[in-house]
Write a protein that holds these residues in place. Structure first.
Motif, PDB file in Angstrom:
ATOM      1  N   VAL A 164     139.203  75.909  77.276  1.00 41.95           N
ATOM      2  CA  VAL A 164     137.822  76.609  77.157  1.00 41.95           C
ATOM      3  C   VAL A 164     137.946  77.719  78.344  1.00 41.95           C
ATOM      4  CG1 VAL A 164     135.719  76.002  77.890  1.00 41.95           C
ATOM      5  CG2 VAL A 164     136.768  74.379  76.250  1.00 41.95           C
ATOM      6  N   GLU A 165     138.645  77.516  79.207  1.00 45.09           N
ATOM      7  CA  GLU A 165     138.534  78.597  80.384  1.00 45.09           C
ATOM      8  C   GLU A 165     139.182  79.827  79.742  1.00 45.09           C
ATOM      9  OE1 GLU A 165     139.804  79.642  85.076  1.00 45.09           O
ATOM     10  OE2 GLU A 165     140.182  77.815  84.103  1.00 45.09           O
ATOM     11  N   ASP A 166     140.122  79.775  79.034  1.00 43.21           N
ATOM     12  CA  ASP A 166     140.817  81.016  78.486  1.00 43.21           C
ATOM     13  C   ASP A 166     139.863  81.596  77.342  1.00 43.21           C
ATOM     14  OD1 ASP A 166     143.168  80.325  79.865  1.00 43.21           O
ATOM     15  OD2 ASP A 166     144.020  79.033  78.327  1.00 43.21           O
ATOM     16  N   PHE A 167     139.224  80.674  76.562  1.00 41.13           N
ATOM     17  CA  PHE A 167     138.346  81.261  75.508  1.00 41.13           C
ATOM     18  C   PHE A 167     137.086  81.976  76.182  1.00 41.13           C
ATOM     19  CE2 PHE A 167     134.278  80.621  73.697  1.00 41.13           C
ATOM     20  CZ  PHE A 167     134.453  81.090  72.430  1.00 41.13           C
ATOM     21  N   CYS A 168     136.716  81.385  77.595  1.00 34.87           N
ATOM     22  CA  CYS A 168     135.623  82.293  78.102  1.00 34.87           C
ATOM     23  C   CYS A 168     136.157  83.445  78.619  1.00 34.87           C
ATOM     24  CB  CYS A 168     135.010  81.329  79.227  1.00 34.87           C
ATOM     25  SG  CYS A 168     134.036  79.979  78.630  1.00 34.87           S
ATOM     26  N   LYS A 192     131.932  81.970  85.219  1.00 32.69           N
ATOM     27  CA  LYS A 192     131.230  81.631  86.389  1.00 32.69           C
ATOM     28  C   LYS A 192     129.866  81.013  86.129  1.00 32.69           C
ATOM     29  CE  LYS A 192     133.433  85.024  89.231  1.00 32.69           C
ATOM     30  NZ  LYS A 192     133.291  86.562  89.886  1.00 32.69           N
ATOM     31  N   GLU A 193     129.320  81.456  84.878  1.00 31.63           N
ATOM     32  CA  GLU A 193     128.250  81.001  84.406  1.00 31.63           C
ATOM     33  C   GLU A 193     128.064  79.854  83.574  1.00 31.63           C
ATOM     34  OE1 GLU A 193     126.551  84.609  82.275  1.00 31.63           O
ATOM     35  OE2 GLU A 193     126.877  85.870  84.004  1.00 31.63           O
ATOM     36  N   VAL A 194     129.259  79.250  83.071  1.00 33.24           N
ATOM     37  CA  VAL A 194     129.270  78.202  82.292  1.00 33.24           C
ATOM     38  C   VAL A 194     128.746  76.761  83.035  1.00 33.24           C
ATOM     39  CG1 VAL A 194     130.872  76.473  80.937  1.00 33.24           C
ATOM     40  CG2 VAL A 194     130.993  79.044  80.965  1.00 33.24           C
ATOM     41  N   LYS A 195     127.617  76.258  82.468  1.00 33.41           N
ATOM     42  CA  LYS A 195     127.319  74.717  82.940  1.00 33.41           C
ATOM     43  C   LYS A 195     128.096  73.735  82.159  1.00 33.41           C
ATOM     44  CE  LYS A 195     123.132  72.184  83.190  1.00 33.41           C
ATOM     45  NZ  LYS A 195     121.822  72.079  82.868  1.00 33.41           N
ATOM     46  N   TYR A 196     128.367  73.844  80.910  1.00 34.34           N
ATOM     47  CA  TYR A 196     129.185  72.991  80.116  1.00 34.34           C
ATOM     48  C   TYR A 196     129.258  73.502  78.836  1.00 34.34           C
ATOM     49  CZ  TYR A 196     124.665  71.106  78.032  1.00 34.34           C
ATOM     50  OH  TYR A 196     123.491  70.950  77.373  1.00 34.34           O
ATOM     51  N   VAL A 197     130.143  73.003  77.940  1.00 38.45           N
ATOM     52  CA  VAL A 197     130.497  73.452  76.635  1.00 38.45           C
ATOM     53  C   VAL A 197     130.508  72.346  75.538  1.00 38.45           C
ATOM     54  CG1 VAL A 197     132.357  74.486  75.211  1.00 38.45           C
ATOM     55  CG2 VAL A 197     132.248  75.130  77.534  1.00 38.45           C
ATOM     56  N   LEU A 198     129.865  72.626  74.543  1.00 35.69           N
ATOM     57  CA  LEU A 198     129.794  71.700  73.594  1.00 35.69           C
ATOM     58  C   LEU A 198     131.063  72.216  72.254  1.00 35.69           C
ATOM     59  CD1 LEU A 198     125.846  71.700  72.788  1.00 35.69           C
ATOM     60  CD2 LEU A 198     127.379  69.873  73.887  1.00 35.69           C
ATOM     61  N   GLY A 209     134.258  70.620  79.762  1.00 32.50           N
ATOM     62  CA  GLY A 209     134.666  71.389  80.871  1.00 32.50           C
ATOM     63  C   GLY A 209     135.329  72.683  80.510  1.00 32.50           C
ATOM     64  N   LEU A 210     135.927  73.117  81.604  1.00 32.40           N
ATOM     65  CA  LEU A 210     136.724  74.475  81.383  1.00 32.40           C
ATOM     66  C   LEU A 210     138.039  73.837  81.078  1.00 32.40           C
ATOM     67  CD1 LEU A 210     135.416  76.836  84.243  1.00 32.40           C
ATOM     68  CD2 LEU A 210     135.003  76.793  81.888  1.00 32.40           C
ATOM     69  N   SER A 211     138.485  72.791  81.408  1.00 31.22           N
ATOM     70  CA  SER A 211     140.007  72.430  81.242  1.00 31.22           C
ATOM     71  C   SER A 211     140.283  71.657  79.852  1.00 31.22           C
ATOM     72  CB  SER A 211     140.462  71.553  82.364  1.00 31.22           C
ATOM     73  OG  SER A 211     139.645  70.508  82.302  1.00 31.22           O
ATOM     74  N   HIS A 212     139.244  71.680  79.032  1.00 32.05           N
ATOM     75  CA  HIS A 212     139.424  71.259  77.672  1.00 32.05           C
ATOM     76  C   HIS A 212     140.389  71.904  76.879  1.00 32.05           C
ATOM     77  CE1 HIS A 212     138.257  68.596  74.073  1.00 32.05           C
ATOM     78  NE2 HIS A 212     138.340  69.790  73.554  1.00 32.05           N
ATOM     79  N   LEU A 213     141.139  71.337  76.226  1.00 30.40           N
ATOM     80  CA  LEU A 213     142.461  72.086  75.281  1.00 30.40           C
ATOM     81  C   LEU A 213     141.836  72.092  73.738  1.00 30.40           C
ATOM     82  CD1 LEU A 213     145.270  73.395  75.285  1.00 30.40           C
ATOM     83  CD2 LEU A 213     145.980  71.003  74.574  1.00 30.40           C
ATOM     84  N   LEU A 214     141.641  73.265  73.270  1.00 30.35           N
ATOM     85  CA  LEU A 214     141.098  73.477  72.004  1.00 30.35           C
ATOM     86  C   LEU A 214     142.307  73.282  70.897  1.00 30.35           C
ATOM     87  CD1 LEU A 214     138.736  76.602  73.085  1.00 30.35           C
ATOM     88  CD2 LEU A 214     137.853  74.291  72.542  1.00 30.35           C
ATOM     89  N   GLN A 215     141.548  72.913  69.740  1.00 26.55           N
ATOM     90  CA  GLN A 215     142.859  72.974  68.719  1.00 26.55           C
ATOM     91  C   GLN A 215     142.261  73.887  67.770  1.00 26.55           C
ATOM     92  OE1 GLN A 215     145.456  71.001  68.456  1.00 26.55           O
ATOM     93  NE2 GLN A 215     144.957  70.070  70.559  1.00 26.55           N
ATOM     94  N   ASP A 216     143.184  74.100  66.521  1.00 27.18           N
ATOM     95  CA  ASP A 216     142.854  75.095  65.538  1.00 27.18           C
ATOM     96  C   ASP A 216     141.467  74.658  64.897  1.00 27.18           C
ATOM     97  OD1 ASP A 216     143.097  77.190  63.910  1.00 27.18           O
ATOM     98  OD2 ASP A 216     144.436  76.066  62.407  1.00 27.18           O
ATOM     99  N   GLU A 217     140.471  75.815  64.628  1.00 25.49           N
ATOM    100  CA  GLU A 217     139.325  75.758  63.866  1.00 25.49           C
ATOM    101  C   GLU A 217     138.471  74.848  64.597  1.00 25.49           C
ATOM    102  OE1 GLU A 217     140.167  74.830  59.765  1.00 25.49           O
ATOM    103  OE2 GLU A 217     140.839  76.668  59.225  1.00 25.49           O
ATOM    104  N   ASP A 218     138.336  74.899  65.975  1.00 20.35           N
ATOM    105  CA  ASP A 218     137.144  74.125  66.517  1.00 20.35           C
ATOM    106  C   ASP A 218     136.077  75.170  66.830  1.00 20.35           C
ATOM    107  OD1 ASP A 218     138.349  71.837  67.079  1.00 20.35           O
ATOM    108  OD2 ASP A 218     139.063  72.277  69.389  1.00 20.35           O
ATOM    109  N   VAL A 219     135.019  74.697  67.178  1.00 21.94           N
ATOM    110  CA  VAL A 219     133.633  75.353  67.201  1.00 21.94           C
ATOM    111  C   VAL A 219     133.048  74.925  68.547  1.00 21.94           C
ATOM    112  CG1 VAL A 219     131.278  75.552  66.143  1.00 21.94           C
ATOM    113  CG2 VAL A 219     133.011  75.142  64.494  1.00 21.94           C
ATOM    114  N   VAL A 220     132.844  76.039  69.091  1.00 25.10           N
ATOM    115  CA  VAL A 220     132.426  76.227  70.511  1.00 25.10           C
ATOM    116  C   VAL A 220     130.999  76.646  70.647  1.00 25.10           C
ATOM    117  CG1 VAL A 220     133.100  77.056  72.919  1.00 25.10           C
ATOM    118  CG2 VAL A 220     134.862  76.255  71.240  1.00 25.10           C
ATOM    119  N   GLN A 221     130.202  75.949  71.602  1.00 25.57           N
ATOM    120  CA  GLN A 221     129.068  76.480  72.052  1.00 25.57           C
ATOM    121  C   GLN A 221     128.939  76.428  73.445  1.00 25.57           C
ATOM    122  OE1 GLN A 221     125.236  74.739  70.478  1.00 25.57           O
ATOM    123  NE2 GLN A 221     124.034  75.517  71.981  1.00 25.57           N
TER     124      GLN A 221
END
Length: 112
Positions: free
Chosen positions: A36-40, A49-55, A69-81
């Motif tokens: 998630v951190e790489d995505f941001c 710096k502004e992220v509270k959490y991610v859905l 959180g920022l360390s969550h590993l994303l997989q192919d075709e995930d949706v992020v808010q």
């Protein structure tokens, strides 16, 4: 081809709207990472710096939506808010919002 090159498509979802499946963010496990951190960082450097959490919705989530959180590993075709921290300036105290510059407690006021 996506699996062989280890590319991950991540879709964005603005708050209160449907996900945007027309324009994915493409991340690589070999170059840059897929957290998630790489995505941001891909979206904007100051966003981390502004992220509270991610859905997250998708394969990497245990339930829909999952708070991550920022360390969550994303997989192919995930949706992020991304949910940002609120700006605390000028909000007042808790649910009692003060619009004046006067002290909040009576004991803090100066005697006239």
């Amino acid at each position: 081809m996506w699996e062989k090159m280890e590319l991950v498509r991540v879709y964005t979802k603005p708050q209160g709207q449907q996900p945007d499946f027309s324009d994915p963010v493409v991340l690589s496990a070999n170059r840059g990472g897929c957290t998630v951190e790489d995505f941001c960082n891909h979206e904007h450097r100051s966003l981390v710096k502004e992220v509270k959490y991610v859905l997250v919705w998708g394969i990497s989530a245990r339930h829909y939506p999952q708070h991550c959180g920022l360390s969550h590993l994303l997989q192919d075709e995930d949706v992020v808010q991304i949910v940002k921290k609120k700006d605390r300036e000028g909000e007042g105290r808790c649910r009692f919002k003060s619009h004046s510059t006067a002290p909040a407690r009576i004991s803090d006021r100066e005697k006239s």
